[in-house]
Design a protein around this motif. Structure first.
Motif, PDB file in Angstrom:
ATOM      1  N   UNK A 191       0.865  -1.233  -0.038  1.00 49.91           N
ATOM      2  CA  UNK A 191       0.011   0.179   0.134  1.00 49.91           C
ATOM      3  C   UNK A 191       0.938   1.161  -0.003  1.00 49.91           C
ATOM      4  N   UNK A 192       1.800   1.198   1.088  1.00 46.42           N
ATOM      5  CA  UNK A 192       2.777   2.562   0.988  1.00 46.42           C
ATOM      6  C   UNK A 192       3.933   2.388  -0.132  1.00 46.42           C
ATOM      7  N   UNK A 193       4.462   1.471  -0.462  1.00 47.88           N
ATOM      8  CA  UNK A 193       5.387   1.639  -1.528  1.00 47.88           C
ATOM      9  C   UNK A 193       4.888   1.614  -3.042  1.00 47.88           C
ATOM     10  N   UNK A 194       3.463   1.066  -3.000  1.00 45.11           N
ATOM     11  CA  UNK A 194       2.887   1.201  -4.445  1.00 45.11           C
ATOM     12  C   UNK A 194       1.995   2.077  -4.498  1.00 45.11           C
ATOM     13  N   UNK A 195       1.700   3.106  -3.645  1.00 41.92           N
ATOM     14  CA  UNK A 195       0.726   4.063  -3.513  1.00 41.92           C
ATOM     15  C   UNK A 195      -0.591   3.702  -3.776  1.00 41.92           C
ATOM     16  N   UNK A 196      -1.228   2.687  -3.231  1.00 44.21           N
ATOM     17  CA  UNK A 196      -2.406   1.899  -3.621  1.00 44.21           C
ATOM     18  C   UNK A 196      -3.552   2.553  -3.129  1.00 44.21           C
ATOM     19  N   UNK A 197      -3.323   3.456  -2.008  1.00 40.10           N
ATOM     20  CA  UNK A 197      -4.348   4.230  -1.153  1.00 40.10           C
ATOM     21  C   UNK A 197      -5.431   3.492  -0.881  1.00 40.10           C
ATOM     22  N   UNK A 198      -5.122   2.216  -0.170  1.00 40.34           N
ATOM     23  CA  UNK A 198      -6.349   1.258   0.353  1.00 40.34           C
ATOM     24  C   UNK A 198      -6.799   1.809   1.385  1.00 40.34           C
ATOM     25  N   UNK A 199      -8.119   1.648   1.465  1.00 40.54           N
ATOM     26  CA  UNK A 199      -8.966   2.184   2.871  1.00 40.54           C
ATOM     27  C   UNK A 199      -8.817   0.884   3.787  1.00 40.54           C
ATOM     28  N   UNK A 200      -9.167   1.330   5.089  1.00 40.90           N
ATOM     29  CA  UNK A 200      -9.090   0.277   6.170  1.00 40.90           C
ATOM     30  C   UNK A 200      -9.896  -0.851   5.668  1.00 40.90           C
ATOM     31  N   UNK A 201     -11.004  -0.606   5.204  1.00 40.17           N
ATOM     32  CA  UNK A 201     -12.170  -1.717   4.901  1.00 40.17           C
ATOM     33  C   UNK A 201     -11.534  -2.510   3.834  1.00 40.17           C
ATOM     34  N   UNK A 202     -10.968  -2.043   2.817  1.00 45.06           N
ATOM     35  CA  UNK A 202     -10.378  -2.669   1.787  1.00 45.06           C
ATOM     36  C   UNK A 202      -9.175  -3.788   2.406  1.00 45.06           C
ATOM     37  N   UNK A 203      -8.293  -3.171   3.144  1.00 46.57           N
ATOM     38  CA  UNK A 203      -7.242  -3.917   3.766  1.00 46.57           C
ATOM     39  C   UNK A 203      -7.917  -5.037   4.735  1.00 46.57           C
ATOM     40  N   UNK A 204      -8.982  -4.848   5.200  1.00 51.21           N
ATOM     41  CA  UNK A 204      -9.493  -5.861   6.126  1.00 51.21           C
ATOM     42  C   UNK A 204     -10.006  -6.966   5.172  1.00 51.21           C
ATOM     43  N   UNK A 205     -10.644  -6.663   3.925  1.00 51.53           N
ATOM     44  CA  UNK A 205     -11.149  -7.591   3.065  1.00 51.53           C
ATOM     45  C   UNK A 205     -10.234  -8.271   2.368  1.00 51.53           C
ATOM     46  N   UNK A 206      -9.048  -7.806   2.137  1.00 49.09           N
ATOM     47  CA  UNK A 206      -7.875  -8.416   1.231  1.00 49.09           C
ATOM     48  C   UNK A 206      -7.315  -9.537   2.302  1.00 49.09           C
ATOM     49  N   UNK A 207      -6.824  -8.831   3.381  1.00 51.59           N
ATOM     50  CA  UNK A 207      -6.290  -9.800   4.704  1.00 51.59           C
ATOM     51  C   UNK A 207      -7.160 -11.081   4.802  1.00 51.59           C
ATOM     52  N   UNK A 208      -8.515 -10.862   4.802  1.00 46.84           N
ATOM     53  CA  UNK A 208      -9.438 -11.971   5.295  1.00 46.84           C
ATOM     54  C   UNK A 208      -9.356 -12.905   4.030  1.00 46.84           C
ATOM     55  N   UNK A 209      -9.404 -12.357   2.749  1.00 48.43           N
ATOM     56  CA  UNK A 209      -9.253 -13.393   1.531  1.00 48.43           C
ATOM     57  C   UNK A 209      -8.109 -14.236   1.853  1.00 48.43           C
ATOM     58  N   UNK A 210      -7.037 -13.662   2.395  1.00 47.41           N
ATOM     59  CA  UNK A 210      -5.613 -14.321   2.383  1.00 47.41           C
ATOM     60  C   UNK A 210      -5.836 -15.303   3.649  1.00 47.41           C
ATOM     61  N   UNK A 211      -6.199 -14.714   4.765  1.00 46.34           N
ATOM     62  CA  UNK A 211      -6.269 -15.603   5.806  1.00 46.34           C
ATOM     63  C   UNK A 211      -7.237 -16.727   5.709  1.00 46.34           C
ATOM     64  N   UNK A 212      -8.455 -16.329   5.286  1.00 43.23           N
ATOM     65  CA  UNK A 212      -9.595 -17.038   5.352  1.00 43.23           C
ATOM     66  C   UNK A 212     -10.539 -16.640   6.530  1.00 43.23           C
ATOM     67  N   UNK A 213     -10.501 -15.939   7.356  1.00 41.53           N
ATOM     68  CA  UNK A 213     -11.321 -15.464   8.366  1.00 41.53           C
ATOM     69  C   UNK A 213     -10.802 -14.251   8.899  1.00 41.53           C
ATOM     70  N   UNK A 214     -11.572 -13.355   9.436  1.00 49.57           N
ATOM     71  CA  UNK A 214     -11.200 -12.027   9.882  1.00 49.57           C
ATOM     72  C   UNK A 214     -10.771 -11.971  11.283  1.00 49.57           C
ATOM     73  N   UNK A 215     -10.891 -12.742  12.134  1.00 53.87           N
ATOM     74  CA  UNK A 215     -10.972 -12.553  13.596  1.00 53.87           C
ATOM     75  C   UNK A 215      -9.530 -12.331  14.091  1.00 53.87           C
ATOM     76  N   UNK A 216      -8.679 -12.559  13.158  1.00 55.45           N
ATOM     77  CA  UNK A 216      -7.050 -12.114  13.579  1.00 55.45           C
ATOM     78  C   UNK A 216      -6.657 -10.826  12.749  1.00 55.45           C
ATOM     79  N   UNK A 217      -6.910 -10.720  11.438  1.00 60.61           N
ATOM     80  CA  UNK A 217      -6.561  -9.594  10.659  1.00 60.61           C
ATOM     81  C   UNK A 217      -7.154  -8.508  11.040  1.00 60.61           C
ATOM     82  N   UNK A 218      -8.486  -8.431  11.392  1.00 57.60           N
ATOM     83  CA  UNK A 218      -9.298  -7.346  11.298  1.00 57.60           C
ATOM     84  C   UNK A 218      -8.762  -6.506  12.501  1.00 57.60           C
TER      85      UNK A 218
END
Length: 291
Positions: A99-126
Motif C-alpha cells: 500500500x505504501x510503496x505502491x501508492x495503492x491508497x487502500x482504505x481500512x475496509x479494503x485492507x480488512x477484505x484483502x487480509x481476510x481473503x488471504x487468511x480465510x477468516x477475519x478474527x485475527x487480521x481485522x
C-alpha cells in the motif's frame, strides 16, 4: 519507513472465527534502502526466508508486482504458532508494505477484505488492522461488502498471556473440530457468543469472562491439545479473575483479570509451568501504525 503490526488474540471463547482483540506485542518491518534484489534482515530463525519467498514479500508483490526491490529489517516479539496472530501480522504488514510503496491508497475496509481473503477468516487480521476489539464475519459467496466488521472499545483490565513452550499449528488444532452441530447445539453456542459480545459492549467483564468459559464451538474439542487449560481455569476461579480462554487455535491461554489480582495469578501460572512464557499485556487501541 517503519510498519508496526500488533499481535492478536482470536475467538475470545465463543466468538469463533469472528471476534478478536489487538495486543501489545508487535511485528515491525523497516524499509532501509533500495537494492538489486529483495532482502529481509532478521534474527527470527533459519526457517524464515530472507528473500522473495518470505510471506511478507509474497503478499506485497502480489498486490503491487512492480515494486522496486528494497532491503528490509524485520523484528517481532510475537511467538510463532502460539495462537497470537503471528502469521496474520505478516499478512497485514505485507498489505501495508504494498500500500505504501505502491501508492495503492487502500482504505481500512479494503485492507480488512484483502487480509481476510488471504487468511480465510477475519478474527485475527481485522483487529491487527484496526486495533482494539473487533467483531467481524466473512461471506464467502459475496464479492461486495464481504467482510462486515465493527470495532469497539474493549473494557480496561489486565491481560495475562500464558504461552506454552510448544507450538500448535492451526491445521492440527482445526483437525479435532466436528464437521457439524445439531440445530439445538448451534443455537446454544450462538446465544452464548451473543451474550459474551453484549457483555463486552456493556463493559461487564465478569459476565463476559463467564461466557468466554462457556464456549461450545471449539474449546471442548481442543482442550485435549492444551493440557493446562483446565488448571488455569481453576486458578482463575480461585483467584477472582474475570475468566480465561484459548487464544486462537492455541496453545496460548489468555487470562482477563482485575489489576489487584494480576501479581498473584502470574505467580501461580509460573508455578504451574516454569518453562512457559508468562506475559502481562494490554489492549492495542490503534492497530497497524506507520512511522
Amino acid at each position: 519507513m517503519k510498519i508496526r503490526v500488533p499481535a492478536t488474540s482470536a475467538n475470545l471463547g465463543p466468538g469463533f472465527d469472528s471476534c478478536g482483540i489487538a495486543l501489545s506485542m508487535y511485528l515491525c518491518v523497516e524499509v532501509l534502502e533500495d537494492s538489486d534484489s529483495w532482502e529481509i534482515q532478521h534474527t527470527l530463525g533459519a526457517e524464515i526466508p530472507t528473500d522473495e519467498t518470505n510471506l511478507l514479500l509474497q503478499i506485497a508483490l502480489k498486490l503491487a508486482p512492480t515494486l522496486t526491490p528494497k532491503k528490509l529489517k524485520m523484528t517481532s516479539d510475537i511467538p510463532l504458532a502460539r495462537g497470537l496472530g503471528s502469521s496474520s501480522s505478516v499478512i497485514v504488514a505485507g498489505i501495508e508494505l504494498a500500500n505504501r510503496l505502491g501508492n495503492l491508497n487502500l482504505s481500512e475496509k479494503r485492507k480488512v477484505e484483502i487480509a481476510t481473503q488471504i487468511e480465510g477468516h477475519p478474527d485475527n487480521v481485522a483487529p491487527a488492522i484496526t486495533g482494539d476489539f473487533v467483531v467481524a464475519c466473512h461471506f464467502n459467496e459475496r464479492k461486495e461488502d464481504s467482510v462486515p466488521y465493527v470495532k469497539h472499545y474493549f473494557p480496561e483490565c489486565d491481560i495475562i498471556a500464558f504461552i506454552p513452550n510448544t507450538e500448535l499449528l492451526t491445521s492440527e488444532s482445526r483437525s479435532v473440530l466436528p464437521d457439524s452441530f445439531s440445530y439445538k447445539e448451534a443455537v446454544e453456542a450462538s446465544a452464548i457468543a451473543n451474550v459474551m459480545i453484549a457483555a463486552v459492549l456493556n463493559s461487564n467483564l465478569p459476565l463476559a469472562g463467564q461466557m468466554m468459559q462457556e464456549d461450545r464451538w471449539h474449546e471442548r474439542y481442543r482442550g485435549k491439545l492444551v493440557p493446562h487449560l483446565a488448571d488455569i481455569r481453576q486458578i482463575c476461579r480461585e483467584e477472582g479473575a474475570y475468566g480465561c480462554y484459548l487464544s486462537g487455535a492455541g496453545p496460548t491461554i489468555l487470562i482477563l483479570t482485575p489489576e489487584d489480582k494480576t501479581e498473584k495469578t502470574m505467580k501461580l501460572l509460573h508455578a504451574l509451568d516454569s518453562r512457559a512464557q508468562i506475559e502481562q499485556l494490554s489492549i492495542d487501541r490503534e492497530g497497524i501504525q506507520v512511522f
